[in-house]
Design a protein around this motif. Structure first.
Motif, short mmCIF file in Angstrom:
data_model
loop_
_atom_site.label_atom_id
_atom_site.label_comp_id
_atom_site.label_asym_id
_atom_site.label_seq_id
_atom_site.Cartn_x
_atom_site.Cartn_y
_atom_site.Cartn_z
N GLY A 1 1.49 12.31 2.51
CA GLY A 1 0.59 11.35 1.88
C GLY A 1 0.03 10.35 2.87
N ARG A 2 -1.15 9.84 2.58
CA ARG A 2 -1.78 8.86 3.46
C ARG A 2 -2.66 7.90 2.66
NH1 ARG A 2 -5.19 11.86 7.73
NH2 ARG A 2 -6.40 9.95 7.82
N ALA A 3 -2.88 6.72 3.23
CA ALA A 3 -3.75 5.72 2.62
C ALA A 3 -4.39 4.90 3.74
CB ALA A 3 -2.98 4.83 1.67
N VAL B 1 0.84 -1.20 0.00
CA VAL B 1 0.00 0.00 0.00
C VAL B 1 0.88 1.25 0.00
CG1 VAL B 1 -1.64 1.37 1.35
CG2 VAL B 1 -1.95 -1.10 1.13
N GLN B 2 0.59 2.16 -0.92
CA GLN B 2 1.30 3.43 -1.01
C GLN B 2 0.32 4.58 -0.78
OE1 GLN B 2 4.61 3.58 -1.44
NE2 GLN B 2 4.74 1.35 -1.57
N ALA B 3 0.86 5.74 -0.46
CA ALA B 3 0.02 6.91 -0.22
C ALA B 3 -0.85 7.21 -1.43
CB ALA B 3 0.90 8.12 0.12
N GLU B 4 -2.11 7.56 -1.16
CA GLU B 4 -3.08 7.83 -2.22
C GLU B 4 -3.66 9.25 -2.16
OE1 GLU B 4 -4.66 3.19 -2.28
OE2 GLU B 4 -5.80 4.75 -1.22
N HIS B 5 -3.66 9.83 -0.99
CA HIS B 5 -4.20 11.18 -0.81
C HIS B 5 -3.09 12.07 -0.27
CE1 HIS B 5 -8.17 9.38 -1.38
NE2 HIS B 5 -7.83 8.47 -0.48
N PHE B 6 -2.93 13.24 -0.87
CA PHE B 6 -1.77 14.07 -0.56
C PHE B 6 -2.20 15.46 -0.11
CE2 PHE B 6 -0.50 10.88 -3.63
CZ PHE B 6 0.66 10.36 -3.05
N THR B 7 -1.39 16.00 0.78
CA THR B 7 -1.59 17.35 1.31
C THR B 7 -0.23 18.03 1.37
OG1 THR B 7 -3.41 16.56 2.69
CG2 THR B 7 -2.49 18.71 3.23
N ASP C 1 2.95 3.78 10.34
CA ASP C 1 1.75 2.97 10.19
C ASP C 1 0.99 2.95 11.51
OD1 ASP C 1 2.35 2.34 7.59
OD2 ASP C 1 3.16 0.36 8.05
N ILE C 2 -0.32 3.07 11.43
CA ILE C 2 -1.19 2.86 12.59
C ILE C 2 -2.05 1.63 12.29
CG2 ILE C 2 -2.94 3.84 14.11
CD1 ILE C 2 -0.34 5.37 14.21
N TRP C 3 -1.79 0.54 13.02
CA TRP C 3 -2.52 -0.71 12.85
C TRP C 3 -3.58 -0.83 13.93
CZ3 TRP C 3 -2.20 -4.04 8.84
CH2 TRP C 3 -1.05 -3.97 8.02
N VAL C 4 -4.77 -1.23 13.54
CA VAL C 4 -5.85 -1.47 14.50
C VAL C 4 -6.24 -2.94 14.41
CG1 VAL C 4 -8.19 -0.85 15.21
CG2 VAL C 4 -6.69 0.90 14.21
N ASP C 5 -6.10 -3.64 15.54
CA ASP C 5 -6.49 -5.04 15.65
C ASP C 5 -7.86 -5.09 16.30
OD1 ASP C 5 -6.85 -7.70 16.32
OD2 ASP C 5 -4.74 -8.05 16.76
N HIS C 6 -8.89 -5.38 15.53
CA HIS C 6 -10.25 -5.33 16.06
C HIS C 6 -10.56 -6.49 16.99
CE1 HIS C 6 -11.05 -1.99 13.43
NE2 HIS C 6 -10.74 -2.71 12.35
N ALA C 7 -9.90 -7.61 16.80
CA ALA C 7 -10.16 -8.76 17.67
C ALA C 7 -9.70 -8.47 19.10
CB ALA C 7 -9.46 -10.00 17.12
N SER C 8 -8.51 -7.90 19.24
CA SER C 8 -7.98 -7.59 20.57
C SER C 8 -8.26 -6.16 21.00
CB SER C 8 -6.47 -7.84 20.59
OG SER C 8 -5.81 -6.99 19.65
N ARG C 9 -8.94 -5.39 20.12
CA ARG C 9 -9.26 -3.98 20.40
C ARG C 9 -8.00 -3.21 20.80
NH1 ARG C 9 -14.64 -2.95 21.36
NH2 ARG C 9 -14.17 -1.34 22.91
N ALA C 10 -6.97 -3.41 20.00
CA ALA C 10 -5.67 -2.79 20.27
C ALA C 10 -5.18 -2.03 19.06
CB ALA C 10 -4.65 -3.85 20.67
N VAL C 11 -4.42 -0.97 19.33
CA VAL C 11 -3.79 -0.16 18.28
C VAL C 11 -2.29 -0.28 18.43
CG1 VAL C 11 -3.52 2.16 17.35
CG2 VAL C 11 -5.74 1.45 18.25
N ARG C 12 -1.62 -0.51 17.31
CA ARG C 12 -0.16 -0.64 17.34
C ARG C 12 0.44 0.35 16.35
NH1 ARG C 12 -2.00 -6.04 16.98
NH2 ARG C 12 -1.81 -7.17 18.95
N VAL C 13 1.65 0.80 16.67
CA VAL C 13 2.34 1.79 15.85
C VAL C 13 3.56 1.15 15.22
CG1 VAL C 13 3.46 4.05 15.85
CG2 VAL C 13 1.55 3.61 17.41
N GLY C 14 3.78 1.40 13.95
CA GLY C 14 4.94 0.87 13.24
C GLY C 14 5.59 1.95 12.40
N PRO C 15 6.75 1.68 11.82
CA PRO C 15 7.44 0.39 11.74
C PRO C 15 8.20 0.03 13.02
CG PRO C 15 8.71 2.06 10.62
CD PRO C 15 7.45 2.73 11.06
#
Length: 266
Positions: free
Chosen positions: A60-62, A30-36, A91-105
């Protein structure tokens, strides 16, 4: 240089059956699709980072969503500047099963140029995005990189960055080497950034800036032409004065010679 290293334990979710040798990483391409466009305000020279002139940055963000996960991928691009793959990326990852948010890389948030407010802006955007839908989720606590604690100034900058966004930084030793951030509820975090350093430039604002810049260029061209006309006029006047002076000197020398001749031939 790491503006704020948050070594999040983001092992990106994978697809495929168990036992597969090479399972593709979910949304890896996945690459950025919307730019500011962002405006980095000119700031005083910093002893650690040097000059901080006015600059413009492409942000950019996607987004991607499925039942198990959601992803916000953000990145910066600066004109005429080469960066490594892990830089200017979050990256901001959201795990819906564990209701957790993780930050990457996993290597942490690495911003270039640093000390310009870009790291805080990017993280604030991620927090705001997560708060809109999953404010009850939690961001998992994680250990902070020891390398940032080796330099006291870098450590203080990192801790200030994290605390400003609402994270709690704790240390397991008196030397402040083994640092970590505690679990935090997404809704309790701060989604603002320093607008004195970073401003979002809308399309109309950018057009107005270009129009004003063009108008100033035209005004400067007119002023330069007027100055050149004055210089040329002074040059012409100077040439005329030089010729007049030369004629006067020649006439004075002739008169002196004539007087000398008269005086010696009486």
């Amino acid at each position: 240089m790491t503006e704020a290293t948050m070594q999040a334990e983001v092992a990106a979710p994978t697809e495929g059956k168990e036992g597969d040798v090479a399972t593709p990483v979910l949304w890896e391409d996945v690459q950025a699709e919307h730019f500011t466009m962002l405006r980095l305000a000119p700031l005083p020279t910093d002893r650690a980072t040097g000059g901080r002139p006015l600059r413009f940055v492409e942000f950019g963000r996607a987004e991607r969503h499925n039942r198990e996960f959601s992803l916000l991928r953000m990145s910066y691009h600066l004109p005429s500047q080469k960066t490594r793959k892990e830089q200017n990326h979050l990256d901001i990852w959201v795990d819906h099963a564990s209701r957790a948010v993780r930050v990457g890389p996993e290597s942490g948030l690495q911003i270039e140029p640093w000390n310009r407010g870009l790291g805080r802006f990017m993280l604030a955007q991620g927090i705001h995005w997560a708060q809109k839908r999953w404010s009850e989720y939690r961001i998992e606590g994680t250990a902070l990189a020891n390398k940032d604690a080796l330099n006291e100034d870098t450590r203080l900058r990192r801790d200030h960055f994290l605390k400003t966004q609402g994270f709690e930084v704790v240390y397991a030793d008196a030397q402040h080497l083994k640092g970590s951030i505690k679990d935090a509820k997404v809704g309790n975090l701060n989604n603002t950034w320093n607008t004195d350093k970073v401003q979002i430039v809308e399309i109309l604002d950018a057009a107005q800036m270009l129009q004003q810049a063009e108008q100033k260029i035209l005004e400067q061209e007119v002023a330069i032409k007027k100055a050149e006309d004055k210089v040329n006029k002074y040059r012409r006047d100077d040439s005329g004065l030089r010729f007049t002076i030369a004629c006067l000197v020649t006439f004075a020398v002739f008169q002196a010679g004539l007087l000398i001749w008269i005086a010696t031939h009486r």
